[in-house]
Design a protein around this motif. Structure first.
Motif, short mmCIF file in Angstrom:
data_model
loop_
_atom_site.label_atom_id
_atom_site.label_comp_id
_atom_site.label_asym_id
_atom_site.label_seq_id
_atom_site.Cartn_x
_atom_site.Cartn_y
_atom_site.Cartn_z
N UNK A 211 0.66 -1.16 0.06
CA UNK A 211 -0.04 0.04 0.07
C UNK A 211 0.78 1.33 0.03
N UNK A 212 2.16 1.19 -0.48
CA UNK A 212 3.03 2.29 -0.12
C UNK A 212 3.77 2.21 -1.48
N UNK A 213 3.55 3.59 -2.10
CA UNK A 213 4.28 3.65 -3.59
C UNK A 213 5.07 5.16 -3.48
N UNK A 214 6.34 4.95 -3.47
CA UNK A 214 7.02 6.16 -3.76
C UNK A 214 7.01 6.96 -5.02
N UNK A 215 7.19 8.28 -4.91
CA UNK A 215 7.06 9.11 -6.20
C UNK A 215 8.15 10.04 -6.25
N UNK A 216 8.17 11.10 -6.80
CA UNK A 216 9.31 11.98 -7.15
C UNK A 216 9.67 12.66 -5.95
N UNK A 217 11.07 13.12 -6.28
CA UNK A 217 11.78 13.75 -4.94
C UNK A 217 12.65 14.97 -5.66
N UNK A 218 12.90 15.86 -4.55
CA UNK A 218 13.87 17.02 -4.99
C UNK A 218 14.49 17.40 -3.48
N UNK A 219 15.73 18.10 -3.66
CA UNK A 219 16.21 18.82 -2.69
C UNK A 219 15.86 20.22 -2.52
N UNK A 220 15.44 20.85 -1.35
CA UNK A 220 14.98 21.94 -1.24
C UNK A 220 15.82 22.71 -0.47
N UNK A 226 22.31 24.12 3.90
CA UNK A 226 21.46 22.78 4.42
C UNK A 226 20.35 22.74 3.45
N UNK A 227 20.16 21.39 2.85
CA UNK A 227 19.23 21.18 2.22
C UNK A 227 18.21 20.03 2.74
N UNK A 228 16.83 20.02 2.53
CA UNK A 228 15.91 18.93 3.02
C UNK A 228 15.54 18.26 1.94
N UNK A 229 15.22 16.81 2.11
CA UNK A 229 14.78 16.33 1.01
C UNK A 229 13.32 16.14 1.05
N UNK A 230 12.56 16.39 -0.08
CA UNK A 230 11.25 16.60 -0.16
C UNK A 230 10.71 15.38 -1.34
N UNK A 231 10.04 14.57 -0.51
CA UNK A 231 9.64 13.27 -1.29
C UNK A 231 8.11 12.87 -1.31
N UNK A 232 7.61 12.49 -2.60
CA UNK A 232 6.26 12.39 -2.79
C UNK A 232 5.83 10.77 -2.53
N UNK A 233 4.76 10.35 -1.86
CA UNK A 233 4.47 8.90 -1.85
C UNK A 233 2.83 8.91 -1.88
N UNK A 234 2.37 7.73 -2.39
CA UNK A 234 0.91 7.52 -2.48
C UNK A 234 0.72 6.35 -1.44
N UNK A 235 -0.26 6.47 -0.46
CA UNK A 235 -0.37 5.35 0.30
C UNK A 235 -2.08 5.03 0.46
N UNK A 236 -2.33 3.64 0.63
CA UNK A 236 -3.41 3.24 0.79
C UNK A 236 -3.63 3.54 2.33
N UNK A 237 -4.99 4.19 2.62
CA UNK A 237 -5.13 4.72 3.95
C UNK A 237 -5.35 3.39 5.27
N UNK A 238 -5.90 2.52 4.52
CA UNK A 238 -5.92 1.28 5.49
C UNK A 238 -4.79 0.59 5.77
N UNK A 239 -3.83 0.81 5.07
CA UNK A 239 -2.45 -0.07 5.42
C UNK A 239 -1.21 0.73 5.71
N UNK A 240 -1.24 2.07 5.28
CA UNK A 240 -0.09 2.83 5.62
C UNK A 240 -0.66 4.34 6.12
#
Length: 267
Positions: A211-220, A226-240
């Motif tokens: 139920x977890x799928x990682x998507x795109x990311x970038x450094x901000x 210092x830079x932070x990692x900004x990362x996208x993900x899609x989750x199934x609410x009942x599992x993650x």
């Protein structure tokens, strides 16, 4: 009076009686014996639920406004209830009568007369067969797929109802359930500007779950190099959930200082 006159008068009387008797002998049978009782004559319209029966009704009403008499009566009600619906337009007399009697629907119980069997109405020498058709129709109507509180459910109706319910449940089970999903944008912050951000992202993406799928990311950039990692993900609410993600990401404590949810949207 002379004898000759008496004989003439006697002869005329005898001749008058003979003529009267001769006239009676030549009279039609129904005049000599009286009218035939109406109950012995076969009557009806045939099968009023068939085109042939409606044709008989149409012909019968060609010179009549009502089944009996000159006003609407229970005779009209009895025949009206035997007809399954409005006659076709080409049967103009029957259709005219049908529409007229239909206008008395709310007051049909108060119409004069006593309702009799259909075989008591209509043209002579036409046998009524509507009742047999009505009986067959009634037998068909006895099958109630949803049961009845007032009548005992037959085995056939019960079987059909159970089959319909089984089919419905089967279709319902095959229909895919709607899966609630969310799109989450995470901010993952390092300790300092010397943290290997490529390694940090590798650690984050190593987290796998149903139920977890990682998507795109970038450094901000945050500040002071210092830079932070900004990362996208899609989750199934009942599992993650976000708590699980935070717990597992912050477990890489050599690289991760903290994790925040930047955006959360339902899909």
């Amino acid at each position: 009076m002379s004898r000759l006159d008496q004989r003439k008068e006697s002869h005329q009387g005898t001749n008058s009686e003979g003529q009267a008797l001769g006239s009676l002998a030549c009279a039609p049978f129904f005049l000599r014996c009286g009218p035939v009782p109406r109950s012995t004559i076969a009557m009806g319209f045939g099968d009023l639920k068939s085109p042939a029966g409606l044709q008989v009704l149409n012909d019968y009403l060609a010179d009549k406004s009502y089944i009996e008499g000159y006003v609407p009566s229970q005779a009209d009600v009895a025949v009206f209830e035997a007809v399954s619906g409005p006659p076709p337009a080409d049967l103009c007399h029957a259709l005219r009568w049908y529409n007229h009697i239909k206008s008395y629907e709310k007051e049909k119980a108060s119409l004069p007369g006593v309702k009799k069997a259909l075989g008591k109405y209509g043209p002579a020498n036409v046998e009524d067969t509507t009742e047999s058709g009505a009986t067959d129709s009634k037998d068909d109507d006895d099958i109630d797929l949803f049961g009845s509180d007032d009548e005992e459910e037959s085995e056939e109706a019960k079987r059909l109802r159970e089959e319909r319910l089984a089919q419905y449940e089967s279709k319902k089970a095959k229909k895919p359930a709607l899966v609630a999903k969310s799109s989450i944008l995470l901010d993952v912050k390092p300790w300092d500007d010397e943290t290997d951000m490529a390694k940090l992202e590798e650690c984050v993406r190593s987290i796998q779950a149903d139920g977890l799928v990682w998507g795109s990311s970038k450094l901000v950039p945050v500040g002071y190099g210092i830079k932070k990692l900004q990362i996208q993900c899609v989750v199934e609410d009942d599992k993650v959930g976000t708590d699980m993600l935070e717990e597992q990401i912050t477990a890489f404590e050599d690289y991760v200082q903290s994790m925040d949810v930047a955006a959360f949207n339902k899909i």
